[in-house]
Design an enzyme around this catalytic site. Structure first.
Site, short mmCIF file in Angstrom:
data_model
loop_
_atom_site.label_atom_id
_atom_site.label_comp_id
_atom_site.label_asym_id
_atom_site.label_seq_id
_atom_site.Cartn_x
_atom_site.Cartn_y
_atom_site.Cartn_z
CG ASP A 1 -2.09 0.91 1.15
OD1 ASP A 1 -1.88 2.11 0.88
OD2 ASP A 1 -3.22 0.45 1.35
NE ARG B 1 -6.16 2.13 5.47
CZ ARG B 1 -7.22 1.67 4.84
NH1 ARG B 1 -7.11 1.12 3.66
NH2 ARG B 1 -8.41 1.73 5.39
CB THR C 1 -16.53 -2.56 -6.67
OG1 THR C 1 -16.52 -3.54 -5.64
CG2 THR C 1 -17.85 -2.60 -7.41
CD GLU D 1 -14.15 -10.30 -1.31
OE1 GLU D 1 -13.13 -10.85 -1.72
OE2 GLU D 1 -15.12 -10.96 -0.86
CE LYS E 1 -19.08 -5.59 -4.79
NZ LYS E 1 -19.34 -6.15 -3.49
CG ASN F 1 -22.72 -4.06 -3.48
OD1 ASN F 1 -22.96 -5.05 -2.80
ND2 ASN F 1 -21.57 -3.42 -3.43
CB CYS G 1 -19.77 -0.96 -1.47
SG CYS G 1 -18.04 -1.33 -1.16
#
Ligand SMILES: NC(=O)c1ccc[n+]([C@@H]2O[C@H](COP(=O)([O-])OP(=O)(O)OC[C@H]3O[C@@H](n4cnc5c(N)ncnc54)[C@H](O)[C@@H]3O)[C@@H](O)[C@H]2O)c1
Length: 446
Positions: free
Chosen positions: A17, A22, A115, A149, A204, A208, A260
């Site tokens: 990353d 993080r 996504t 995912e 995906k 959602n 999301c």
């Protein structure tokens, strides 16, 4: 990645990353400091970290050494320019693709885990392929797969360990099988499905959109319950027993949140409009509109019951995360509702089981609308009630379901209002303590 590392000890997993803080937090020996709270995460992490799972910021060298790369970067809604407020900002995905195209060696399978709008795989392919044509000295090739995912925050580990399905989209069967060989270590074969790239990307967004639509559907019905004397819990139970409908994801509440749902629906809306499917776009847009309306109407119900005036009133806020078992506040309904209450002049005492003061401050004081002396973060759940005129149950954390109301009664102001936006309280119990209660979707509200 933690679950892959756990189930595939023969695979070296490197999480990289560009955000060094993080990475530092992911390497922290104090597991309370991990950047993400998920039940069950730290137990697995401790097993695999620094064995076959490492965290670092050495992005380029990691790309160079990898046979398969998962792009899992953020894809928030664009803030400026064409498509602002409607489609995903792909700058991080594009920069990953450019870095991979520059640094990869040999054959690399690139997996879209983020996504993404439908057809993004095409963009990634074009960027990767441009590097292969430019660099004759290096024999490098790429296969691009889509592997969306489907986990939900709060139950992520269980969702990853026991997924309903794993979806692999692509046009290179060898690459698809290589990814399948990873999942097959713990996922039954009949749950691993292959599609083309575009079906995978669209699945995906569709999943959602359908999930969020169920929330907006039940929330719209909660308002009808309130005016007709029906109860949303009973209605959800009755309709959910129809096997064609099913009982899951029919819980009314203050509106969906998380990073999301809204973003993915907006992408679907944008895609539909792009292809001239305006009626389709309008249909999905309404799911987002109902979600905003639900938050707004809750705020209005609160103000109306507190005599239309919140100035000089203290209000307790129980929960700031967008749902229980997560420290994520992105798009949390608590943010909009709290901002509206602050705007009315209320002072808020805010408690959450996992969200810290810094995050609340960032969420409430963005755009410099509200300063820190209009609200306080409380570590002890009972202290939110001190001198309060009302309390709002915003998140369904389990400790909120078993509060000791006898301890609360002496420290609150009367008349006192309880606002239960999550249907976690027994209204009769609250009324028996001489308190007023408004419960979402309850037709017996005053
Ligand atoms: N959070 C969820 O529950 C969830 C569920 C399913 C899908 N997704 C999707 O997964 C993606 C990531 O979501 P998230 O919630 O983890 O986002 P996030 O913002 O929490 O994390 C993304 C990370 O990517 C890093 N990053 C950005 N550019 C980079 C680069 N060029 N190289 C290396 N690292 C880089 C950022 O520093 C950040 O730490 C999004 O597309 C989201 O829609 C998220």
């Amino acid at each position: 990645m933690v679950v892959i590392a756990k189930n595939c000890p023969d695979i070296e997993v490197e999480v990289v990353d560009i955000n060094e803080n993080r990475i530092k937090a992911w390497n922290d020996t104090n597991l309370d400091n991990l950047p993400v709270f998920e039940p069950g995460l730290s137990e697995i992490l401790i097993d695999v970290r620094n064995n076959n799972l490492t965290f670092s910021s050495k992005v380029e060298s990691s790309i160079r050494n990898s046979d398969m790369i998962f792009i899992s970067v953020n894809t928030p809604i664009k803030e400026k320019g064409m498509g602002a407020g409607e489609t995903s900002d792909l700058r991080w995905v594009e920069s990953c693709a450019r870095l991979i195209s520059k640094s990869a060696r040999g054959h690399t399978i690139v997996v879209e885990k983020s996504t993404l709008p439908v057809k993004t795989a095409q963009t990634i392919k074009e960027i990767l392929d441009s590097s292969t044509s430019n660099n004759s000295d290096e024999d490098r090739t790429f296969s691009v797969l889509s592997n969306p995912e489907f986990l939900a925050e709060g139950t992520a580990i269980n969702d990853l360990v026991n997924p309903d399905r794993v979806l692999i989209g692509g046009d290179d069967l060898e690459a698809m099988n290589a990814l399948k060989d990873i999942y097959i270590k713990w996922v039954p074969e009949n749950k691993i499905i292959f599609t083309n790239l575009w079906s995978s990307e669209l699945s995906k967004l569709s999943a959602n959109a359908l999930l969020a639509q169920r929330i907006s559907s039940i929330n719209s019905l909660s308002a009808i319950c309130e005016v007709t004397g029906a109860e949303i819990g009973d209605v959800a139970h009755a309709v959910g027993m129809d096997s064609r409908i099913g009982g899951k994801f029919l819980k009314a509440g203050p509106g969906f949140g998380g990073s999301c749902f809204k973003k993915d629906i907006l992408n679907l809306v944008y895609l539909s409009r792009f292809y001239g499917l305006n009626e389709v776009a309008d249909f999905w847009q309404e799911t987002v509109a109902i979600n905003s309306w639900q938050k707004n109407r809750i705020y209005k119900e609160i103000v109306a019951r507190l005599f239309g005036n919140l100035a000089d009133k203290k209000i307790g806020i129980l929960g700031f995360a967008f749902k229980e078992n997560t420290n994520d506040t992105r798009e949390s309904p608590a943010i909009d509702i709290c901002r509206n209450l602050l705007n009315e002049g209320a002072f808020l005492n805010i408690h959450d089981c996992k969200v810290n003061e810094k995050t609340i401050d960032k969420d409430l004081s963005s755009k410099n609308l509200f300063d820190k002396n209009m609200w306080a973060h409380k570590k002890d759940v009972y202290s939110v009630f001190e001198d309060a005129h009302a309390v709002i149950f915003m998140t369904e954390w389990s400790i909120y379901k078993t509060l000791d109301w006898k301890r609360i009664l002496p420290i609150i102001k009367q008349p006192f209002w309880v606002f239960d936006t999550r249907l976690i309280l027994d209204p009769n119990e609250i009324k028996n303590f001489g308190l007023n209660i408004w419960q979402l979707g309850n037709g017996m509200n005053k």
